[in-house]
Write an enzyme that holds these catalytic residues in place. Structure first.
Site, PDB file in Angstrom:
ATOM      1  NE  ARG A 130      38.321  -0.505  42.538  1.00 30.53           N
ATOM      2  CZ  ARG A 130      38.943   0.650  42.313  1.00 30.53           C
ATOM      3  NH1 ARG A 130      40.072   0.670  41.632  1.00 30.53           N
ATOM      4  NH2 ARG A 130      38.433   1.782  42.759  1.00 30.53           N
TER       5      ARG A 130
ATOM      6  CB  SER B 241      32.331   4.339  42.720  1.00 31.59           C
ATOM      7  OG  SER B 241      33.204   5.145  41.960  1.00 31.59           O
TER       8      SER B 241
ATOM      9  CD  GLU C  98      40.432  12.295  45.389  1.00 33.64           C
ATOM     10  OE1 GLU C  98      41.211  13.150  44.967  1.00 33.64           O
ATOM     11  OE2 GLU C  98      39.613  11.693  44.664  1.00 33.64           O
TER      12      GLU C  98
ATOM     13  CG  HIS D 123      38.301   3.527  47.143  1.00 32.21           C
ATOM     14  ND1 HIS D 123      38.835   4.745  46.817  1.00 32.21           N
ATOM     15  CD2 HIS D 123      36.961   3.713  47.145  1.00 32.21           C
ATOM     16  CE1 HIS D 123      37.875   5.621  46.629  1.00 32.21           C
ATOM     17  NE2 HIS D 123      36.720   5.021  46.832  1.00 32.21           N
TER      18      HIS D 123
ATOM     19  NE  ARG E 198      44.163   9.023  46.284  1.00 39.41           N
ATOM     20  CZ  ARG E 198      44.776   9.934  45.541  1.00 39.41           C
ATOM     21  NH1 ARG E 198      45.861  10.529  45.998  1.00 39.41           N
ATOM     22  NH2 ARG E 198      44.321  10.257  44.340  1.00 39.41           N
TER      23      ARG E 198
ATOM     24  CE  LYS F 135      45.296   2.335  40.971  1.00 43.10           C
ATOM     25  NZ  LYS F 135      44.407   3.483  40.753  1.00 43.10           N
TER      26      LYS F 135
END
Length: 408
Positions: free
Chosen positions: A107, A150, A297, A324, A369, A394
């Site tokens: 990331r 981000s 998100e 992500h 998600r 999470k």
């Protein structure tokens, strides 16, 4: 009608923990979300000498130390830990070592680590694992960063900025900044504990000052509520979420207007001193054209809705989702199409055209998600199995139980 109390906001919980750790006195946090991400944050701060006492399952008492100490921090796969805690480590009395899950090591981190170097902090390496070392209290000053990957890069610097000798000015110099509501949340919380913050387009100045100890009351996590509201939308049912805030900086609040645009009935219901949000699904769920740059998100939830809608949808402004927990644009395209859908990945989003779906395995990619998106589709399409639904822990432990209660 199915009413539900949603646990506290991850975004607010982790910001409150950071501010409490840096405060001049003790703080109490009510309505704490207990999840892997928030537990990782609490443990990270404990490893630097912060005393965090669990007074109740959803209440913490936080005592900051006279001086933060060196330690080793497990970031897991929590973006807020990776990006909010390194600036805090600049005030430790020795080196602070960071590592995390294998997926976390890819990331993006360069923006915030280079920013710390500019502010006078030593950082070894540009991705996990890395070590942060400071020689005394850093001076602070002006730092230019590209936070187009981000908004957490900006929030991470702002949260610790009051402790720098001269404060910190953050200038964003990259492309379009995603998830602005999360930066607005950070600014609002800093002001709540007595810190002066000046905001101009793409620039934030946090003045040096004492962070007050505070009693925080965490709102429900509205992004975590969206799969349940989506359930009403796709089943023509009604779902009520308790204690929905009328005024909030949470990006998840945008789900109200999204569902209305897709044909749902959305109402606030007075419940004494608080309000509940009630959503009833339409006879025909419409597609949507939406710039989601501020609310990325919510993309998995909205993509699941779009895959079940009767007209086409175009979701844009979300190229940053490729960085992500997984590449969410690629993953959503693959999983929707695996079930017979028609989803095309765009340069900055998704184009979803109505198509009859069928059963099959929906892969979660260890992404909470993604898992909830599959659960939404599985309400309507027979024989859809979500692989690794437990990954929802999470941010939302107990999701599967609440989902099963709703489905009945």
């Amino acid at each position: 009608m199915w009413p539900q109390v949603i646990p506290g906001s991850k975004s607010i919980t982790n910001r409150a923990l950071i501010l409490a750790a840096l405060a001049a006195g003790p703080s109490t946090i009510h309505g704490v979300l207990r999840s892997r991400d928030t537990d990782l944050m609490a443990d990270a701060l404990r490893s630097m000498g912060v005393t965090i006492t669990e007074e109740a399952p959803d209440r913490y008492h936080v005592e900051p130390p006279a001086e933060l100490s060196s330690g080793s921090i497990d970031c897991g796969l929590a973006g807020t830990v990776m990006r909010f805690v390194p600036p805090v480590a600049a005030f430790a009395d020795g080196p602070v070592h960071f590592d995390g899950d294998e997926q976390a090591r890819i990331r993006p981190m360069t923006s915030i680590l280079d920013a710390l170097r500019t502010l006078g902090v030593r950082v070894e390496n540009n991705r996990l694992p890395f070590t942060v070392t400071s020689d005394g209290i850093p001076e602070g000053g002006v730092v230019e960063i590209d936070a187009s990957a981000s908004s957490q890069f900006v929030s991470g610097l702002l949260l610790s900025a009051p402790r720098f000798v001269n404060g910190v000015t953050v200038r964003h110099i990259g492309g379009r900044l995603p998830s602005m509501p999360h930066i607005e949340m950070t600014v609002a919380m800093l002001r709540e504990v007595g810190i002066r913050v000046d905001v101009t387009p793409n620039q934030w100045t946090v003045h040096p000052g004492e962070i007050r100890g505070h009693t925080w009351r965490i709102e429900p996590d509205l992004s975590n509520a969206t799969p349940f509201l989506a359930a009403a939308a796709v089943t023509r049912g009604t779902v009520t979420v308790r204690n929905w805030p009328r005024d909030t900086t949470q990006p998840g609040d945008s789900i109200r207007s999204i569902l209305e645009d897709m044909g749902c009935t959305v109402e606030f219901i007075s419940n004494g001193a608080t309000f509940d949000l009630e959503v009833t699904g339409p006879a025909e769920l419409k597609g949507i054209h939406l710039d989601m740059s501020d609310i990325g998100e919510l993309t998995p939830t909205v993509a699941a809705l779009a895959a079940l809608a009767t007209t086409e949808s175009r979701l844009t402004g979300i190229a940053h989702l490729r960085g992500h927990e997984t590449n969410r644009l690629e993953a959503l395209t693959a999983e929707i199409n695996r079930l017979g859908g028609n989803c095309t990945e765009l340069d900055d989003g998704l184009h979803i055209t109505p198509a009859p779906l069928h059963g099959g395995v929906w892969h979660s990619y260890a992404d909470h998600r993604m898992a909830t998106a599959g659960a939404i589709i599985g309400l309507v399409i027979k024989d859809v199995g979500v692989e690794d639904i437990q990954t929802t822990s999470k941010t939302f432990p107990g999701f599967e139980t609440l989902w099963e209660e709703m489905v009945g």
